[in-house]
Design a protein around this motif. Structure first.
Motif, short mmCIF file in Angstrom:
data_model
loop_
_atom_site.label_atom_id
_atom_site.label_comp_id
_atom_site.label_asym_id
_atom_site.label_seq_id
_atom_site.Cartn_x
_atom_site.Cartn_y
_atom_site.Cartn_z
N ASN A 4 50.18 -27.24 6.07
CA ASN A 4 50.27 -26.59 4.77
C ASN A 4 49.31 -27.26 3.80
O ASN A 4 49.13 -28.47 3.83
CB ASN A 4 51.70 -26.66 4.22
N TYR A 5 48.73 -26.44 2.96
CA TYR A 5 47.80 -26.91 1.93
C TYR A 5 48.42 -26.58 0.58
O TYR A 5 49.04 -25.53 0.42
CB TYR A 5 46.45 -26.20 2.06
N SER A 6 48.20 -27.47 -0.39
CA SER A 6 48.78 -27.24 -1.71
C SER A 6 47.86 -27.69 -2.82
O SER A 6 46.94 -28.49 -2.62
CB SER A 6 50.14 -27.93 -1.83
N ASN A 15 47.89 -21.69 1.39
CA ASN A 15 47.53 -21.04 2.65
C ASN A 15 48.51 -19.93 3.01
O ASN A 15 49.70 -20.02 2.74
CB ASN A 15 47.43 -22.05 3.80
N LEU A 20 43.06 -20.15 3.37
CA LEU A 20 43.31 -20.73 2.06
C LEU A 20 42.84 -19.72 1.03
O LEU A 20 41.79 -19.08 1.21
CB LEU A 20 42.50 -22.02 1.88
N THR A 39 41.82 -22.12 7.32
CA THR A 39 42.65 -23.33 7.23
C THR A 39 42.21 -24.38 8.25
O THR A 39 42.64 -25.53 8.16
CB THR A 39 44.14 -23.02 7.46
N ILE A 82 42.09 -30.60 -2.71
CA ILE A 82 43.43 -30.07 -2.47
C ILE A 82 44.20 -31.07 -1.61
O ILE A 82 43.63 -32.09 -1.20
CB ILE A 82 43.40 -28.67 -1.81
N GLU A 83 45.46 -30.77 -1.34
CA GLU A 83 46.27 -31.65 -0.51
C GLU A 83 46.68 -30.91 0.76
O GLU A 83 46.80 -29.68 0.75
CB GLU A 83 47.51 -32.10 -1.28
N MET A 84 46.88 -31.66 1.83
CA MET A 84 47.30 -31.10 3.11
C MET A 84 48.46 -31.91 3.65
O MET A 84 48.48 -33.13 3.54
CB MET A 84 46.15 -31.15 4.12
N ILE A 94 42.10 -33.49 0.85
CA ILE A 94 41.00 -32.72 1.41
C ILE A 94 40.00 -32.45 0.30
O ILE A 94 40.35 -31.91 -0.75
CB ILE A 94 41.50 -31.37 2.00
N LYS A 107 38.50 -35.30 5.08
CA LYS A 107 39.95 -35.40 5.24
C LYS A 107 40.28 -36.88 5.09
O LYS A 107 39.80 -37.71 5.87
CB LYS A 107 40.35 -34.88 6.62
#
Length: 133
Positions: A4-6, A15, A20, A39, A82-84, A94, A107
């Motif tokens: 998951n990406y946020s 995502n 994304l 993604t 972004i965050e993963m 990321i 990453k």
């Protein structure tokens, strides 16, 4: 593997269906729209509206589609951040290029940095800075 990406601000999920989703804005002339990126880190497939014309080497602004937060990285203006979270609940930062056509992604988890894309050599000094953080 479920990843998951946020958004780093609102923590909303970015995502859906293997992509994304971002708002992208270009300046000269002004253009904006939605953009979909894979993604899979290192896959630089882009889906966008056919009338949203973007030129190679053009720098764009990338925004969260949920809270409209500008995702520009504070450590290097050429990147969005972004965050993963992976299937094992490991969190990563990321960073990906905001420059159209530039294939460069990082990453990051602690002092471990993994590079993706053929343009990472353009950012040797930035990678050193990341390692020092």
């Amino acid at each position: 593997m479920k990843v998951n990406y946020s958004c780093p601000k609102c923590k909303g999920f970015l995502n859906i269906g293997g992509y994304l989703v971002f708002i992208i804005k270009a300046k000269n002339p002004p253009r904006k729209g939605l953009i979909f990126l894979s993604t899979e880190i290192g896959d630089y497939k882009v889906i966008k509206h056919p009338y949203l014309e973007l030129e190679d080497d053009e720098i764009t602004d990338v925004f969260c589609p949920i809270c409209n937060f500008n995702l520009k990285c504070s450590r290097n203006k050429n990147f969005a951040r972004i965050e993963m979270i992976d299937a094992d609940q490991n969190r990563y930062e990321i960073l990906f290029s905001r420059i159209v056509g530039e294939k460069c992604t990082y990453k990051i988890k602690g002092d471990k940095i993994t590079e993706y894309g053929k343009h990472t050599s353009r950012y040797g000094s930035f990678r050193k800075l990341l390692q020092e953080d």
